[in-house]
Motif scaffolding. Structure first.
Motif: not given
Length: 330
Positions: A47-50, A215-228, A230-241
């Motif tokens: 899972d490259p997103y994870l 600090f703000f760079n990693f905070g904002a980037g982490s929030a964006l990638l978390l949303l992406v 979670v959205g990927k899990l909702i749309v495509a499913g699949g829990v990482p091993g």
């Protein structure tokens, strides 16, 4: 942002510029190391997103500790609110880290289709063009900087050098229009990345430290990638091993801290363009060393690879000549 101002760094001796070039290269070398680690983590998790999210999240935890659990970190974080109130930092500067999340997404979405070589050329071209543009409009902390002939030649040399360095991997490419359109994504990622470094540099100048911006760079980037993710899990499913247990799979975030923090300081010293070019040289040199010492499948090292890397160093020196000769690069 007061883009109308046109402050420039003081005159610098050849020794000081050589030292700054060395720092740029070392900071840039962290990028291919981070990319190699994140790619291995993506392969292990499937899972490259994870993998991207984990890299940012771990980096965020590390910079949080530095920012709030050390005396120096707490002192610099205390300067954030006054800087925003005074107007030296606009609130939207704090979202610059979203560009880092977008950049990682361009990696996961395009490398598999256009290849690492084309991705590298597209990103470097975007970073170089972005460096010219953001310096000219005054987005960075040194204000507006004129696009002098030497800076322009240095920027062109950088793109040519990177293309030459990866040319062995470009040979035989036969793609359709959709492939060419995909190149726009990494180009835009590189272009925005140069703007991200400019805003980080502006924050570092206001806070007199790169810690809050990182600090703000990693905070904002982490929030964006978390949303992406979670959205990927909702749309495509699949829990990482199961996640890998080896420690080195998780050093991508700390390597990113090196690149972002040092890059933010460099922009305040040499401007957006030269900082971007110097770190591009570091990227190529770091990639070359990795391919020689611990080669990845499909890696190619030829005379063109070596000479193209050397040419990027020449390009950075050419672009930095105005600062060396006149002490003014605007």
């Amino acid at each position: 942002m007061s883009s109308e101002r046109s402050s420039t760094p003081p005159a610098r001796s050849p020794l000081v510029l050589a030292g700054l070039l060395g720092v740029m290269i070392l900071a840039g070398m962290a990028i291919p190391g981070q990319g190699r680690v994140n790619a291995a983590l993506a392969a292990e998790t499937g899972d490259p997103y994870l993998a991207a999210l984990l890299s940012f999240a771990i980096g965020f935890v590390v910079i949080y500790v530095i920012a709030f659990l050390t005396p120096a970190g707490r002192r610099t974080m205390a300067r954030v609110r006054p800087a925003i109130r005074s107007g030296a930092v606009k609130w939207w500067y704090l979202l610059a880290g979203c560009v880092g999340g977008y950049f990682v997404l361009t990696q996961t979405l395009t490398i598999g289709m256009i290849g690492v070589a084309v991705f590298t050329v597209a990103v470097v071209t975007g970073q170089t063009v972005g460096g010219l543009v953001w310096d000219r409009v005054g987005l960075g902390p040194t204000g507006r900087r004129r696009i002098s002939p030497l800076r322009f030649v240095g920027a062109i040399l950088t793109v040519v050098a990177v293309t030459w360095a990866v040319s062995p991997q470009l040979a035989g490419s036969d793609r359709e229009l959709i492939w060419l359109l995909l190149v726009i994504l990494p180009f835009s990622g590189g272009f925005l990345n140069a703007g991200q470094q400019a805003l980080n540099g502006r924050q570092s100048a206001a806070y007199r430290s790169p810690i809050p911006a990182t600090f703000f760079n990693f905070g904002a980037g982490s929030a964006l990638l978390l949303l992406v993710w979670v959205g990927k899990l909702i749309v495509a499913g699949g829990v990482p091993g199961q996640l890998p247990t080896a420690w080195w799979y998780y050093i991508g975030g700390p390597l990113g801290i090196v690149f972002i923090a040092v890059g933010a300081l460099l922009v305040t010293q040499v401007g957006v363009l030269v900082a971007a070019m110097g770190m591009i040289a570091g990227q190529l040199l770091g990639s070359l060393l990795l391919d020689v010492v611990v080669p990845a499948p499909g890696s190619v090292v030829t005379v063109a690879t070596v000479l193209g890397t050397v040419m990027t160093l020449v390009a950075v020196v050419v672009a930095a000549l105005p600062d060396l000769m006149r002490g003014r690069g605007k």
